[in-house]
Write an enzyme that holds these catalytic residues in place. Structure first.
Site, PDB file in Angstrom:
ATOM      1  N   HIS A 137     -18.735   0.886  53.362  1.00  0.00           N
ATOM      2  CA  HIS A 137     -17.733  -0.160  53.132  1.00  0.00           C
ATOM      3  C   HIS A 137     -18.093  -1.425  53.910  1.00  0.00           C
ATOM      4  CE1 HIS A 137     -14.934   3.638  53.152  1.00  0.00           C
ATOM      5  NE2 HIS A 137     -15.542   3.531  51.996  1.00  0.00           N
ATOM      6  N   GLU A 183     -14.003  11.747  49.753  1.00  0.00           N
ATOM      7  CA  GLU A 183     -14.811  11.105  48.713  1.00  0.00           C
ATOM      8  C   GLU A 183     -16.165  11.806  48.475  1.00  0.00           C
ATOM      9  OE1 GLU A 183     -13.832   6.667  48.047  1.00  0.00           O
ATOM     10  OE2 GLU A 183     -14.646   6.794  50.063  1.00  0.00           O
ATOM     11  N   HIS A 213     -13.838  -2.046  47.495  1.00  0.00           N
ATOM     12  CA  HIS A 213     -14.029  -0.779  48.197  1.00  0.00           C
ATOM     13  C   HIS A 213     -15.318  -0.790  49.026  1.00  0.00           C
ATOM     14  CE1 HIS A 213     -14.069   3.930  47.738  1.00  0.00           C
ATOM     15  NE2 HIS A 213     -14.507   3.538  48.895  1.00  0.00           N
ATOM     16  N   HIS A 233     -22.715   6.187  51.029  1.00  0.00           N
ATOM     17  CA  HIS A 233     -21.513   5.467  50.601  1.00  0.00           C
ATOM     18  C   HIS A 233     -20.978   4.704  51.809  1.00  0.00           C
ATOM     19  CE1 HIS A 233     -17.755   4.356  48.860  1.00  0.00           C
ATOM     20  NE2 HIS A 233     -17.087   5.017  49.799  1.00  0.00           N
TER      21      HIS A 233
END
Ligand SMILES: [Zn+2]
Length: 254
Positions: free
Chosen positions: A101, A80, A178, A99
Site C-alpha cells: 500500500h 487478503e 488501495h 502486495h
C-alpha cells in the site's frame, strides 16, 4: 529439498523485513513465494503479522486451491491472502507475489497518470501503463476495498494476463484506492521489483513537480525496457546482498 525449504523460509522472512525497511510495506502488506516442495499446490506466507517482525518461524504453508492452511492448526493468516493464491493458481510462471500500500504508488491508481518505466532500474515495468484493478467495477460501490475471498482474488489475478507480445505474466497491477500487487519469477526479483516500483513512483512524482505536470516526459521505449531488463536481471543478487546487510547493520538478526 529440506535444505531448500529452510533456505526459502529464511529468504522469505528476510524479504519481508527488507520491504519494511524500504517503506514498501508498513504495518500492512505481504510477500509470498511458492513452496519449493510442492510448487504447484502450496505457497508460503507469514501469519498475520507486521512485515518488519517476520522471522522464519512465522511462515505458514497455504493451499493454492483455496488459500486455506495446509495444517488446520496454523495461526491466523492475512485477510487478503487470496491475492496470492489466485495469482499462483492462474499464472504458472509466477513464483513470488508482493502486495503493498505504498503511498508513493497510490496516486497512479486513482487518476489517469502514466506509470511506465522512467529509468533503467524499473525497466521491468515496460513501456505501457499497468492495468488498474477497481474493486467497484466487479463488486459494486459498497465494499471495504479489501480482497476478502477467492472470488475477489480471481478477479484481481485475471488482470495479470500477459500482454499480447509477451509470454510472461504482467509484473504489476495497480489497485484503485488501495495499493498495488506485483509478481516475479523469483523471490529476490519480487523484492527488487517492489522497491524499484516505489522508486519509479517517486521519480515520476518529483518530475511532475519539476515540470509543472507537463506531459512531454520521455519514458523508456519498449526496446530499451527489454534490453535493460535483461542486463539488470543478473545483478539482482548484488542488490539483495546489500539490502540484507543493511538489516544486519540495523540490528536485525538474520
Ligand atoms: Zn491490501
Amino acid at each position: 529439498m529440506q535444505d531448500e525449504f529452510t533456505e526459502r523460509l529464511r529468504d522469505l522472512s528476510l524479504a519481508s523485513r527488507i520491504l519494511a525497511q524500504h517503506g514498501v510495506v508498513d504495518g500492512f502488506g505481504h510477500i509470498s513465494c511458492r513452496d519449493p516442495r510442492a510448487p504447484d499446490d502450496h505457497f508460503l506466507l507469514s501469519r498475520n503479522l507486521a512485515p518488519a517482525l517476520v522471522v522464519p518461524e512465522d511462515i505458514v504453508v497455504w493451499r493454492i486451491i483455496d488459500a486455506q492452511p495446509v495444517n488446520p492448526d496454523s495461526p491466523r493468516g492475512f485477510l487478503e491472502r487470496s491475492i496470492h493464491s489466485e495469482i499462483y493458481r492462474q499464472h504458472k510462471d509466477v513464483h513470488a507475489v508482493v502486495h503493498f500500500h505504498s503511498p508513493d504508488v497510490i496516486p497512479f491508481g486513482v487518476a489517469p497518470i502514466p506509470f511506465k518505466a522512467i529509468f533503467h532500474m524499473a525497466s521491468f515495468l515496460g513501456s505501457s501503463n499497468p492495468p488498474i484493478f477497481d474493486i467497484a467495477q466487479d463488486f459494486g460501490p459498497s465494499t471495504d476495498m479489501l480482497i476478502r475471498n477467492t472470488t475477489h482474488g480471481a478477479s484481481l489475478a485475471s488482470l495479470f494476463l500477459p500482454p499480447e507480445q509477451s509470454q510472461l505474466t504482467r509484473p504489476l497491477v495497480l489497485m484503485r484506492g488501495h495499493g498495488a500487487t506485483l509478481t516475479a519469477p523469483s523471490l529476490k526479483l519480487a523484492v527488487f521489483r517492489a522497491i524499484y516500483t516505489q522508486t519509479n513512483a517517486r521519480i515520476l512524482t518529483s518530475l511532475s513537480a519539476l515540470t509543472g505536470g507537463q506531459s512531454n516526459i520521455k519514458f523508456l521505449s519498449q526496446e530499451e525496457c527489454q534490453q535493460a531488463t535483461e542486463s539488470i536481471s543478473g545483478q539482482v543478487g548484488r542488490a539483495w546482498d546489500v539490502w540484507a546487510r543493511e538489516l544486519e547493520d540495523n540490528g536485525h538478526s538474520m
